[in-house]
Motif scaffolding. Structure first.
Motif, PDB file in Angstrom:
ATOM      1  N   LYS A   1       0.850  -1.169   0.000  1.00 45.13           N
ATOM      2  CA  LYS A   1       0.000   0.000   0.000  1.00 45.13           C
ATOM      3  C   LYS A   1       0.894   1.229   0.000  1.00 45.13           C
ATOM      4  O   LYS A   1       1.861   1.316   0.736  1.00 45.13           O
ATOM      5  N   GLU A   2       0.564   2.162  -0.825  1.00 47.94           N
ATOM      6  CA  GLU A   2       1.300   3.422  -0.913  1.00 47.94           C
ATOM      7  C   GLU A   2       0.651   4.447   0.018  1.00 47.94           C
ATOM      8  O   GLU A   2      -0.561   4.435   0.212  1.00 47.94           O
ATOM      9  N   THR A   3       1.449   5.305   0.609  1.00 50.84           N
ATOM     10  CA  THR A   3       0.928   6.367   1.466  1.00 50.84           C
ATOM     11  C   THR A   3       1.765   7.630   1.305  1.00 50.84           C
ATOM     12  O   THR A   3       2.871   7.600   0.783  1.00 50.84           O
ATOM     13  N   ASP A   4       1.206   8.711   1.743  1.00 51.57           N
ATOM     14  CA  ASP A   4       1.894   9.985   1.919  1.00 51.57           C
ATOM     15  C   ASP A   4       1.665  10.382   3.369  1.00 51.57           C
ATOM     16  O   ASP A   4       0.702   9.908   3.987  1.00 51.57           O
ATOM     17  N   PRO A   5       2.484  11.239   3.935  1.00 51.21           N
ATOM     18  CA  PRO A   5       2.247  11.654   5.318  1.00 51.21           C
ATOM     19  C   PRO A   5       0.814  12.170   5.508  1.00 51.21           C
ATOM     20  O   PRO A   5       0.387  13.102   4.829  1.00 51.21           O
ATOM     21  N   GLY A   6       0.074  11.502   6.370  1.00 46.62           N
ATOM     22  CA  GLY A   6      -1.295  11.895   6.659  1.00 46.62           C
ATOM     23  C   GLY A   6      -2.324  11.429   5.646  1.00 46.62           C
ATOM     24  O   GLY A   6      -3.512  11.668   5.814  1.00 46.62           O
ATOM     25  N   VAL A   7      -1.900  10.780   4.573  1.00 44.58           N
ATOM     26  CA  VAL A   7      -2.823  10.301   3.530  1.00 44.58           C
ATOM     27  C   VAL A   7      -2.637   8.791   3.405  1.00 44.58           C
ATOM     28  O   VAL A   7      -1.566   8.332   3.046  1.00 44.58           O
ATOM     29  N   PHE A   8      -3.705   8.063   3.672  1.00 49.36           N
ATOM     30  CA  PHE A   8      -3.594   6.612   3.701  1.00 49.36           C
ATOM     31  C   PHE A   8      -4.531   5.909   2.729  1.00 49.36           C
ATOM     32  O   PHE A   8      -4.633   4.694   2.754  1.00 49.36           O
ATOM     33  N   ARG A   9      -5.225   6.656   1.899  1.00 43.48           N
ATOM     34  CA  ARG A   9      -6.124   6.065   0.916  1.00 43.48           C
ATOM     35  C   ARG A   9      -5.895   6.715  -0.431  1.00 43.48           C
ATOM     36  O   ARG A   9      -5.598   7.898  -0.527  1.00 43.48           O
ATOM     37  N   GLU A  10      -6.072   5.893  -1.461  1.00 37.62           N
ATOM     38  CA  GLU A  10      -6.077   6.370  -2.843  1.00 37.62           C
ATOM     39  C   GLU A  10      -4.800   7.106  -3.251  1.00 37.62           C
ATOM     40  O   GLU A  10      -4.837   8.049  -4.030  1.00 37.62           O
ATOM     41  N   VAL A  11      -3.654   6.652  -2.749  1.00 31.63           N
ATOM     42  CA  VAL A  11      -2.371   7.196  -3.179  1.00 31.63           C
ATOM     43  C   VAL A  11      -1.819   6.225  -4.224  1.00 31.63           C
ATOM     44  O   VAL A  11      -1.557   5.064  -3.910  1.00 31.63           O
ATOM     45  N   PRO A  12      -1.670   6.654  -5.469  1.00 32.09           N
ATOM     46  CA  PRO A  12      -1.182   5.745  -6.520  1.00 32.09           C
ATOM     47  C   PRO A  12       0.220   5.210  -6.206  1.00 32.09           C
ATOM     48  O   PRO A  12       1.069   5.936  -5.688  1.00 32.09           O
ATOM     49  N   TYR A  13       0.428   3.939  -6.527  1.00 38.96           N
ATOM     50  CA  TYR A  13       1.748   3.331  -6.330  1.00 38.96           C
ATOM     51  C   TYR A  13       2.813   4.145  -7.053  1.00 38.96           C
ATOM     52  O   TYR A  13       2.625   4.583  -8.182  1.00 38.96           O
ATOM     53  N   GLY A  14       3.922   4.348  -6.350  1.00 39.33           N
ATOM     54  CA  GLY A  14       5.044   5.071  -6.938  1.00 39.33           C
ATOM     55  C   GLY A  14       4.976   6.572  -6.773  1.00 39.33           C
ATOM     56  O   GLY A  14       5.905   7.274  -7.158  1.00 39.33           O
ATOM     57  N   THR A  15       3.899   7.093  -6.189  1.00 41.83           N
ATOM     58  CA  THR A  15       3.777   8.547  -6.029  1.00 41.83           C
ATOM     59  C   THR A  15       3.908   8.988  -4.578  1.00 41.83           C
ATOM     60  O   THR A  15       3.963  10.184  -4.309  1.00 41.83           O
ATOM     61  N   GLY A  16       3.941   8.041  -3.657  1.00 36.22           N
ATOM     62  CA  GLY A  16       4.023   8.375  -2.238  1.00 36.22           C
ATOM     63  C   GLY A  16       5.434   8.256  -1.709  1.00 36.22           C
ATOM     64  O   GLY A  16       6.407   8.341  -2.453  1.00 36.22           O
ATOM     65  N   HIS A  17       5.538   8.019  -0.400  1.00 35.97           N
ATOM     66  CA  HIS A  17       6.854   7.983   0.220  1.00 35.97           C
ATOM     67  C   HIS A  17       7.325   6.574   0.596  1.00 35.97           C
ATOM     68  O   HIS A  17       8.396   6.415   1.176  1.00 35.97           O
ATOM     69  N   VAL A  18       6.592   5.549   0.244  1.00 38.38           N
ATOM     70  CA  VAL A  18       6.973   4.178   0.575  1.00 38.38           C
ATOM     71  C   VAL A  18       8.121   3.735  -0.338  1.00 38.38           C
ATOM     72  O   VAL A  18       8.056   3.886  -1.549  1.00 38.38           O
ATOM     73  N   ASP A  19       9.172   3.184   0.263  1.00 40.66           N
ATOM     74  CA  ASP A  19      10.336   2.707  -0.494  1.00 40.66           C
ATOM     75  C   ASP A  19      10.125   1.226  -0.824  1.00 40.66           C
ATOM     76  O   ASP A  19      10.594   0.345  -0.110  1.00 40.66           O
ATOM     77  N   PHE A  20       9.399   0.968  -1.908  1.00 42.11           N
ATOM     78  CA  PHE A  20       9.065  -0.405  -2.275  1.00 42.11           C
ATOM     79  C   PHE A  20      10.293  -1.229  -2.630  1.00 42.11           C
ATOM     80  O   PHE A  20      10.315  -2.432  -2.394  1.00 42.11           O
ATOM     81  N   THR A  21      11.313  -0.618  -3.173  1.00 48.14           N
ATOM     82  CA  THR A  21      12.528  -1.358  -3.514  1.00 48.14           C
ATOM     83  C   THR A  21      13.173  -1.922  -2.254  1.00 48.14           C
ATOM     84  O   THR A  21      13.495  -3.115  -2.190  1.00 48.14           O
TER      85      THR A  21
END
Length: 66
Positions: free
Chosen positions: A1-21
């Motif tokens: 699941k992708e997120t931005d600070p304070g935003v936990f829904r509907e954040v497109p993969y690759g656009t948030g701050h999660v380091d998937f690699t």
């Protein structure tokens, strides 16, 4: 699941701050081989295209971690 600070829904993969690699590499090193991806349905988008793009994004991270 992708997120931005304070935003936990509907954040497109690759656009948030999660380091998937880093996350997929760490998971692989721990022996994890099953993954679950969360997707939010938005009737204003082409959901089939969104799923295909998300699949490509996540698969590329998983393949790179192997």
């Amino acid at each position: 699941k992708e997120t931005d600070p304070g935003v936990f829904r509907e954040v497109p993969y690759g656009t948030g701050h999660v380091d998937f690699t880093a996350i997929t590499k760490a998971a692989m090193n721990m022996g994890v081989r099953r993954y679950l991806a969360e997707f939010w349905y938005d009737p204003n988008t082409d959901w089939k295209q969104v799923l295909a793009e998300n699949c490509r994004f996540l698969r590329s991270r998983l393949d790179a971690a192997e």
